[in-house]
Structures are given as C-alpha cells and as structure tokens.
Motif scaffolding. Structure first.
Motif, PDB file in Angstrom:
ATOM      1  N   ALA A  87       6.470  14.542  -0.940  1.00  0.00           N
ATOM      2  CA  ALA A  87       6.746  13.944  -2.246  1.00  0.00           C
ATOM      3  C   ALA A  87       5.356  13.851  -2.996  1.00  0.00           C
ATOM      4  O   ALA A  87       5.187  13.861  -4.256  1.00  0.00           O
ATOM      5  N   VAL A  88       4.278  13.221  -2.056  1.00  0.00           N
ATOM      6  CA  VAL A  88       3.089  12.967  -2.675  1.00  0.00           C
ATOM      7  C   VAL A  88       2.467  14.319  -3.111  1.00  0.00           C
ATOM      8  O   VAL A  88       1.559  14.429  -4.048  1.00  0.00           O
ATOM      9  N   ASP A  99       3.008   9.163 -11.144  1.00  0.00           N
ATOM     10  CA  ASP A  99       3.104   8.049 -11.594  1.00  0.00           C
ATOM     11  C   ASP A  99       2.071   7.254 -10.461  1.00  0.00           C
ATOM     12  O   ASP A  99       2.506   7.319  -9.101  1.00  0.00           O
ATOM     13  N   GLU A 100       0.902   6.756 -10.798  1.00  0.00           N
ATOM     14  CA  GLU A 100       0.125   6.005  -9.884  1.00  0.00           C
ATOM     15  C   GLU A 100       0.654   5.156  -9.058  1.00  0.00           C
ATOM     16  O   GLU A 100       0.299   5.051  -7.897  1.00  0.00           O
ATOM     17  N   ASN A 101       1.533   3.957  -9.577  1.00  0.00           N
ATOM     18  CA  ASN A 101       1.995   3.073  -8.468  1.00  0.00           C
ATOM     19  C   ASN A 101       2.932   3.710  -7.572  1.00  0.00           C
ATOM     20  O   ASN A 101       2.923   3.112  -6.484  1.00  0.00           O
ATOM     21  N   LEU A 102       3.825   4.816  -8.134  1.00  0.00           N
ATOM     22  CA  LEU A 102       4.737   5.290  -7.230  1.00  0.00           C
ATOM     23  C   LEU A 102       3.909   6.240  -6.199  1.00  0.00           C
ATOM     24  O   LEU A 102       4.135   6.155  -4.847  1.00  0.00           O
ATOM     25  N   GLU A 103       2.929   6.675  -6.617  1.00  0.00           N
ATOM     26  CA  GLU A 103       1.923   7.397  -5.627  1.00  0.00           C
ATOM     27  C   GLU A 103       1.485   6.543  -4.514  1.00  0.00           C
ATOM     28  O   GLU A 103       1.525   6.565  -3.367  1.00  0.00           O
ATOM     29  N   GLY A 110       4.105   5.683   3.854  1.00  0.00           N
ATOM     30  CA  GLY A 110       3.769   6.821   4.611  1.00  0.00           C
ATOM     31  C   GLY A 110       2.977   6.447   5.853  1.00  0.00           C
ATOM     32  O   GLY A 110       3.140   6.700   6.960  1.00  0.00           O
ATOM     33  N   ASP A 111       2.071   5.700   5.587  1.00  0.00           N
ATOM     34  CA  ASP A 111       1.056   4.907   6.330  1.00  0.00           C
ATOM     35  C   ASP A 111       1.731   4.184   7.546  1.00  0.00           C
ATOM     36  O   ASP A 111       1.469   4.085   8.818  1.00  0.00           O
ATOM     37  N   LEU A 112       2.538   3.239   6.782  1.00  0.00           N
ATOM     38  CA  LEU A 112       3.441   2.410   7.782  1.00  0.00           C
ATOM     39  C   LEU A 112       4.293   3.388   8.693  1.00  0.00           C
ATOM     40  O   LEU A 112       4.656   2.744   9.830  1.00  0.00           O
TER      41      LEU A 112
END
Length: 135
Positions: A87-88, A99-103, A110-112
């Motif tokens: 997705a990213v 969308d910067e917030n969504l990204e 993803g990190d979690l």
C-alpha cells in the motif's frame, strides 16, 4: 546423556550465551527450579533465564503447546506487513492518490506489525533441550 553429548551441549550453550555465572540456592529453591524444569522439559538454566526475562519485561518463551499457534500468528503478521508495504509503495509510485496522514499511519502500523512479529518469533526461540531431542 553420555559424556560426549554432555560436552557438546555445554559447548553449544557456551556459543549461544557466552557468559557463565554461579548461583547458590537453598535446597528448597533448587528443588523448585528442578520441578519447574522437569514440568516444562527444559534445563534449570533455561528456567532461570526465563525468570530473568520475565523480570525485565521480555515476553516469555512459548510452550510447545502454544508454538504452532504462535508460528501461525507470526506468518499472518508477515502477510499483513507485506500488504502494508504494498500500500505504501503504491502511494509512493503514484498509483493511488497520496495522503500524507494515511501514509504515516500505514508506516506506523507496519512498524508495529514488524515489532509484534519479532516478539512472537522470539517467543518460539526457546525449548532448546526439547528441540535438540527431536529427530
């Protein structure tokens, strides 16, 4: 365990852990440690390592009964992480509107997912004695 197998086990443990310490226990404390070790099918050293891990806040090593479920969860988390990365990447490639917030949210999730997956993998790293006994 014959003498050669015992030497090999000690040498293997030395490579894995590196440090050795000697601890004095009362007869009752040692009996309790041995009972726990026998119940879980591990060495007394592994019981002490688990107690230390629990005290410092690390996740416990999973029991043999839980191992298949944790391995399955780890694999599912890997799949989720792959989907997040796709997705990213699609946003970065311009295939979908960025969308910067969504990204940022996708990256954080993803990190979690990766962190949780690593913790689950660490939980399945124990039971060296039982694993060594398998064919």
């Amino acid at each position: 365990m014959d003498a050669d197998a015992q030497k090999a086990a000690v040498k293997s443990a030395s490579r894995r852990y590196g440090e050795v310490t000697h601890i004095r226990f009362s007869a009752d404390e040692l009996a309790s440690l041995k009972a726990i070790a026998e119940r879980d099918g591990v060495t007394v050293s592994e019981v002490v390592r688990r107690l230390v891990r629990a005290e410092v806040g690390h996740l416990p090593i999973a029991s043999e009964a839980l191992r298949p479920a944790i391995v399955e969860m780890t694999d599912q988390l890997r799949r989720v992480g792959v989907n997040f990365n796709q997705a990213v990447r699609a946003m970065n490639d311009g295939r979908i509107p960025s969308d910067e917030n969504l990204e940022q949210a996708l990256i954080a999730v993803g990190d979690l997912v990766r962190q949780f997956r690593e913790e689950l993998k660490a939980m399945t790293g124990g039971f060296r004695k039982a694993r060594a006994a398998r064919p």
